[in-house]
Structure formats: C-alpha cells, structure tokens
Write a protein that holds these residues in place. Sequence first.
Motif, PDB file in Angstrom:
ATOM      1  N   ILE A  69       0.824  -1.223   0.000  1.00  0.00           N
ATOM      2  CA  ILE A  69       0.000   0.000   0.000  1.00  0.00           C
ATOM      3  C   ILE A  69       0.851   1.264   0.000  1.00  0.00           C
ATOM      4  O   ILE A  69       0.324   2.356  -0.044  1.00  0.00           O
ATOM      5  CB  ILE A  69      -0.985   0.035   1.190  1.00  0.00           C
ATOM      6  CG1 ILE A  69      -0.233   0.092   2.528  1.00  0.00           C
ATOM      7  CG2 ILE A  69      -1.957  -1.125   1.153  1.00  0.00           C
ATOM      8  CD1 ILE A  69      -1.129   0.473   3.685  1.00  0.00           C
ATOM      9  N   SER A  70       2.156   1.106   0.060  1.00  0.00           N
ATOM     10  CA  SER A  70       3.015   2.291   0.106  1.00  0.00           C
ATOM     11  C   SER A  70       3.674   2.541  -1.252  1.00  0.00           C
ATOM     12  O   SER A  70       4.360   1.667  -1.783  1.00  0.00           O
ATOM     13  CB  SER A  70       4.100   2.092   1.172  1.00  0.00           C
ATOM     14  OG  SER A  70       5.132   3.021   0.981  1.00  0.00           O
ATOM     15  N   PRO A  71       3.501   3.740  -1.820  1.00  0.00           N
ATOM     16  CA  PRO A  71       4.191   4.050  -3.082  1.00  0.00           C
ATOM     17  C   PRO A  71       5.712   3.904  -2.954  1.00  0.00           C
ATOM     18  O   PRO A  71       6.377   3.530  -3.914  1.00  0.00           O
ATOM     19  CB  PRO A  71       3.810   5.511  -3.347  1.00  0.00           C
ATOM     20  CG  PRO A  71       2.534   5.703  -2.623  1.00  0.00           C
ATOM     21  CD  PRO A  71       2.611   4.827  -1.404  1.00  0.00           C
ATOM     22  N   MET A  72       6.235   4.181  -1.751  1.00  0.00           N
ATOM     23  CA  MET A  72       7.681   3.980  -1.571  1.00  0.00           C
ATOM     24  C   MET A  72       8.011   2.490  -1.665  1.00  0.00           C
ATOM     25  O   MET A  72       9.062   2.115  -2.182  1.00  0.00           O
ATOM     26  CB  MET A  72       8.126   4.524  -0.214  1.00  0.00           C
ATOM     27  CG  MET A  72       8.160   6.033  -0.139  1.00  0.00           C
ATOM     28  SD  MET A  72       9.036   6.549   1.352  1.00  0.00           S
ATOM     29  CE  MET A  72       8.542   8.258   1.459  1.00  0.00           C
ATOM     30  N   GLY A  73       7.107   1.652  -1.148  1.00  0.00           N
ATOM     31  CA  GLY A  73       7.287   0.199  -1.241  1.00  0.00           C
ATOM     32  C   GLY A  73       7.263  -0.266  -2.689  1.00  0.00           C
ATOM     33  O   GLY A  73       8.081  -1.088  -3.102  1.00  0.00           O
ATOM     34  N   TRP A  74       6.335   0.300  -3.486  1.00  0.00           N
ATOM     35  CA  TRP A  74       6.281  -0.075  -4.918  1.00  0.00           C
ATOM     36  C   TRP A  74       7.602   0.285  -5.575  1.00  0.00           C
ATOM     37  O   TRP A  74       8.160  -0.508  -6.340  1.00  0.00           O
ATOM     38  CB  TRP A  74       5.172   0.678  -5.661  1.00  0.00           C
ATOM     39  CG  TRP A  74       3.819   0.669  -5.041  1.00  0.00           C
ATOM     40  CD1 TRP A  74       3.318  -0.241  -4.139  1.00  0.00           C
ATOM     41  CD2 TRP A  74       2.779   1.635  -5.245  1.00  0.00           C
ATOM     42  NE1 TRP A  74       2.046   0.103  -3.785  1.00  0.00           N
ATOM     43  CE2 TRP A  74       1.682   1.243  -4.447  1.00  0.00           C
ATOM     44  CE3 TRP A  74       2.660   2.787  -6.027  1.00  0.00           C
ATOM     45  CZ2 TRP A  74       0.494   1.968  -4.406  1.00  0.00           C
ATOM     46  CZ3 TRP A  74       1.475   3.498  -5.989  1.00  0.00           C
ATOM     47  CH2 TRP A  74       0.407   3.095  -5.189  1.00  0.00           C
ATOM     48  N   ALA A  75       8.051   1.518  -5.277  1.00  0.00           N
ATOM     49  CA  ALA A  75       9.270   2.004  -5.925  1.00  0.00           C
ATOM     50  C   ALA A  75      10.471   1.135  -5.555  1.00  0.00           C
ATOM     51  O   ALA A  75      11.271   0.753  -6.422  1.00  0.00           O
ATOM     52  CB  ALA A  75       9.522   3.456  -5.535  1.00  0.00           C
TER      53      ALA A  75
END
Lengths: 404, 241
Positions: A353-359
């Motif tokens: 759920i974290s865009p930083m995690g996706w990145a």
Amino acid sequence: MRRTQLFIRLAALWKKEWLTLARDRHGLAALFIMPAIFILIMSLALADSLSVQREASLAYAVLDLDGTPVSHALDARLGNLDLLNKTASPSSEADARHQVRDGEVAFVIIIPRGFALQMGANQPPELRLLIDPAVPGMVRSGFRQHAEAAVTRVWLTHALERLGQNMMLPDMERIASPEITVESVGKQEIAVAVPPSSVQQNVPAWLIFSMFFVVVPISTVFIGERQHGTLQRLRAQRVSFGLVLTGKFIPFVLVNQIQAAVMVAIGRWLVPFCGGEALSLPDNAPALAALMMLSLAVSVAAVGWALFIASIARSSEQATILGGIGNILMGAIGGIMVPRFVMPAAMQAWTSISPMGWALEGFHEIMLRQGSITDVLPTICALLCFGLAALAVAAFLNRRATST
Amino acid sequence: MIRLENLRYRHRPEGPPALDGVSINIARGSIHGLLGPNGAGKTTLISLLAGLQAPREGRITIDGELLDVWRSARPNAIAQIPQDYAFYPMLTVDENLAFFAGVQGLPRRKRKSQCAKALAFSCLEAVANQQAGELSGGLRRRLNLAIGLTGEPDILLLDEPTVGVDSQSRNFLLEAVRQFALSGGTVLYTSHYMEEVEAVCSDVSIIDHGKVLLAGPTAEVKRGRTLEQVFVELTGHSLRD
C-alpha cells in the motif's frame, strides 16, 4: 509567437524555482545531506546483517598434528569455505588457543596425531574444534557441520579407495565427491546473479525516501505564494494554474534525478571508500534505461504528493509536519527503514500500500533480480497514477479555493 | 472609459452579496478612489477588474469593449498591486522584477528595459541586488509597485498600497501614482487613509455592503466637508470586522 511566450513564461518559472531552492538550506539538506548520511550510515551499519558475505570477516585455521596424506587431504577440504578466511596454521596447540582467545581467529580445527591410523583401522576419526565464544550460534553450528562433512567425505573417500583397489574399480574419489552447483535465479539467464547487499538495500531505499522529501521545498514556496498573494498576482497576470504547476513540476523532477545521480555515486564510491561494499548496477543499457524510467516515475509520484500536501496544508509548518509524517509512514510500511524481507509475512503484505514500497520493489526487481522494463512497467504505471491523481486533487483544491 | 455596470457577485450561492448592483465609471487617465469599510466589497471589485473572478451579473467594459475581449488583446494592460507583499523574499529585487516580467511573456530585451524602468521609477536601484526578504517595509511597498509596472500597464489596481510605511515612503508612493496617471495611466486606488485619497484622487466612490453609496469628483463628494466626515456619515459608526 504564442509558443515563444509560453517558453519565456516557463523559463521564468523554472529559474525562480531553481533560485529559491538554491537558497533554501533546509530544503537542500533534506534532499541531499539527509539521504547521503542515511545511505552511508545504514550501509555500513547493516553490512553484516544484510550481506550473505557477513562472515567473511571471520577467520579460521587448521592445525595438522598428524602430517599424513590423509590429514593433508582433510586440511585441503576444510579450506573450501567461501564465507570464512583461512589463515596460516598455528605453530602449536598452545598457539592455536592463544589465537582464539585473542580473537585473531574464530575457529581452529585440530587434526590430532594418529588421525590417519584411526581411519585405517576403521575407527571413527576424531577432530577437535576450538571456538571463540563470541561467534554467533548459527555460524558456529554451520562451521561444525562443515567440519563434520569434510571428515566424513575424506573418510568415505579413503574407504572407497580401498574398496576400489580390492575390486579393481577406478576413480572412486569422484563417487565420494558429489558436486552441488549453486545458482541464483534471476529474471534473466545469466552466469552470476548479483546477490543483495546492505548497500543495494539502502541506496535505493533512502534515495526514494529523499525524493519524496521534495515536499519540504515545494510546500515552503507554494504556501508562501498562496499566503502572500503571489499566486493571485500571477493569475491576474494571466498565468494559469496549470502553467504554475508545470513550472514547479519539471524543475523538481530534475532535482530528483540529480538526487538519484548523487546517491548512486555515493553508493558506488563513497560507501566502499568508507569500508562498505560498492553498489553494483546493471551493466546493460536496457536495464539502466528501465532504472531511469523508474526513477522518473518516482519523481512524478513524489512531486505530485508534495503539491497535494502543499494544497491541503494551511501553513508551511503544517506542510512540513504532514509531509514528514506521511513520508515516514510510507517509508516504514514500504520497507525503507526496515527491509521488507526481514518483516513478518503479515507486515510484508502492507508494503503493497506504500508508493515507496512499490518504488523500492521496482528498483530491486532491476538491480537484484535482473528484471527488464516489462517487469517494472506495472510499478511505473502505479507510481505515475499515484502522482497524477495527487496532482489532480491538488489542482481541484486550488481551483476550488480560488473560485470563492 | 472603464464602465462597471450593475455588477453582482456572491462568494457563495447562499451567502450575502459581496457586490449588489455596483455601477461606477472611471475616466481614463484619472485616479479613482474606492472607499469603504472592511467587507464593503472593495477587494471583490478589484478582483473582478483584474479578471480573477467573473461577475455573476452585470458587465465591465473598457473603451467600449468587454473586459475579456479588451484584455485578450492586451494581456499585460491591467496590473494589480495587492495589499500583501506578493513577491519572493528569497529572490533579490532584480530577480523578482525579472521573474514577473518573464511570466508576462516579455521578450528578453523588452524585459530588461522594463525592469530597469520599474527599478528607476520606484528608486530601488540601490537595493537591486538585495534579497527582497531583507528590505524594510517601505522598500517592500515600492518593490510591490515596481513589479506591477514591469508589464507597462495602462491600468493600475492599487489595494491599500501604503499600509505600514513611514511618511517619506508614503509620499513617495503617492507621487509615483500621480506620475503614472500624468503619463496617461488610469488608477483605481483603495485605501482607508482618507487624506491620501483626498490628496491624489480626482474622483471617489464610497461603497458599503456591496452597494455604491456615493460617487463623483472628489470636490463634489466632499462639498466643503472632509472626506472622513462624508465617509462616516454614509457608512455609520458601527464597528466592522
């Protein structure tokens, strides 16, 4: 003519953003100094915890008191350890004990006198192992297993050789020495897969984290513009809000890319200079291009997020708190502060759920698993959608605020 | 002539009218004072003239053309000088002027000459390389005015331009406004300082609750009294927010 005017307007907006950022010490510190320090400290501090080669700093020695071909064979087999450094043999058992006690070596394996004779008499061979009590339990048991396997193999080879001689069978040693080929499985078929390391976790992680910190300089200027009536003045001068956004968007995407270059340089040269491992990057152009596209997508997400925060906050202090807390939460959930693979399974699901995690997952896909652009395309799309959605909300909020 | 005809505007559909049938004529080359207590509708009127908002009813024409049509041919012809210090404190005086000239799309040479003119007009040459955030209140007001002049406007909308400055700076600003009008420019000037308006404005309009209470040449509006007396007589003694 209109196009020239548009370019003149954009150039003025871009120059203004550069000048204000260049004079914003706090903003520059958040964008460059903070991640550089984090990368350096975390890469060095977590080197042992995250690297598969963490035991490389441990040393061991073999003291051969038997001095026979069999004991030499065992000594040679004990030397086949990738993860520990073998040092010169101690001169005596007393010297071996001294070396272990002083922490010079973690283990000493003593091959006792009569070792070959024991084997020849079909008695179970005995070895003695001196261990530094500070060595972690897992390493200790791993080394013990290695020593046991080496003895078993030498003993088996010895026994099979004698059997082979009796039964006229050739090359029995090969039967006793099965080879296990170890292969890291990445996205592409390559000879050597790059193993993850502390620096490979920390450089992309803190780079992404710092890219999202454009929220500090963007919101400081944007809220100042709103509070001091500068935005209104620009509107009165027929400068559309879209143009103002474009004027902010492009310089900060560029700033993000400069951050990326600086952080990669730190990972490649400064971290190894300080005693850590060097950051390894893909050595093929398509993978590097995929990394750049991913980095651009992170920028879009980060700048969109920053403009969203600047639009909902009423003061720059509020924006700094909202943006800072948001970034820290995204970082904590997204595996920036604590690597995803050390999280419990339930927590790992939260990274999605974290865009930083996706990145971060995208960067690891390319840097560790040799992924291609098609592998990270869904990540790029998700980041672009996040950034554009945040931008759309920011534009909506500003339109609503100016229409009343 | 700038004609404001029967302007009506509400900030919210259910809210009270900010402007309720305002009609004012402003002669070209004049300095027109717009007086009213807080919340009277002065800033809303300026916003409509600056094109920041569109009237719900009524129309604004300049020299016979609708505001939008007139403005589309002369995008930099109206300059709003807000009450706030609407510039960038981290940029120098020069950089601020260059920025605002740039966002108006002025080509490089024109931009340079306009910035130099605005700098000279506002007597800011000595602090051209100083950061705007470090300027005194009076210098900031002068910079605010100078920025408005970078686009070589025909019409200046001044919203309380002398708030918080000393007498010297105030006199300088008033003289600058007079000079602008003498060179053919038109000024709409709002202020709470009646003596200022008396000193520089050829015409005044007094508005309250979104309506024009009195308008005309300053001398006619005063009729032997001070502007302050006329103003209080029309708008009352009750406190406003």
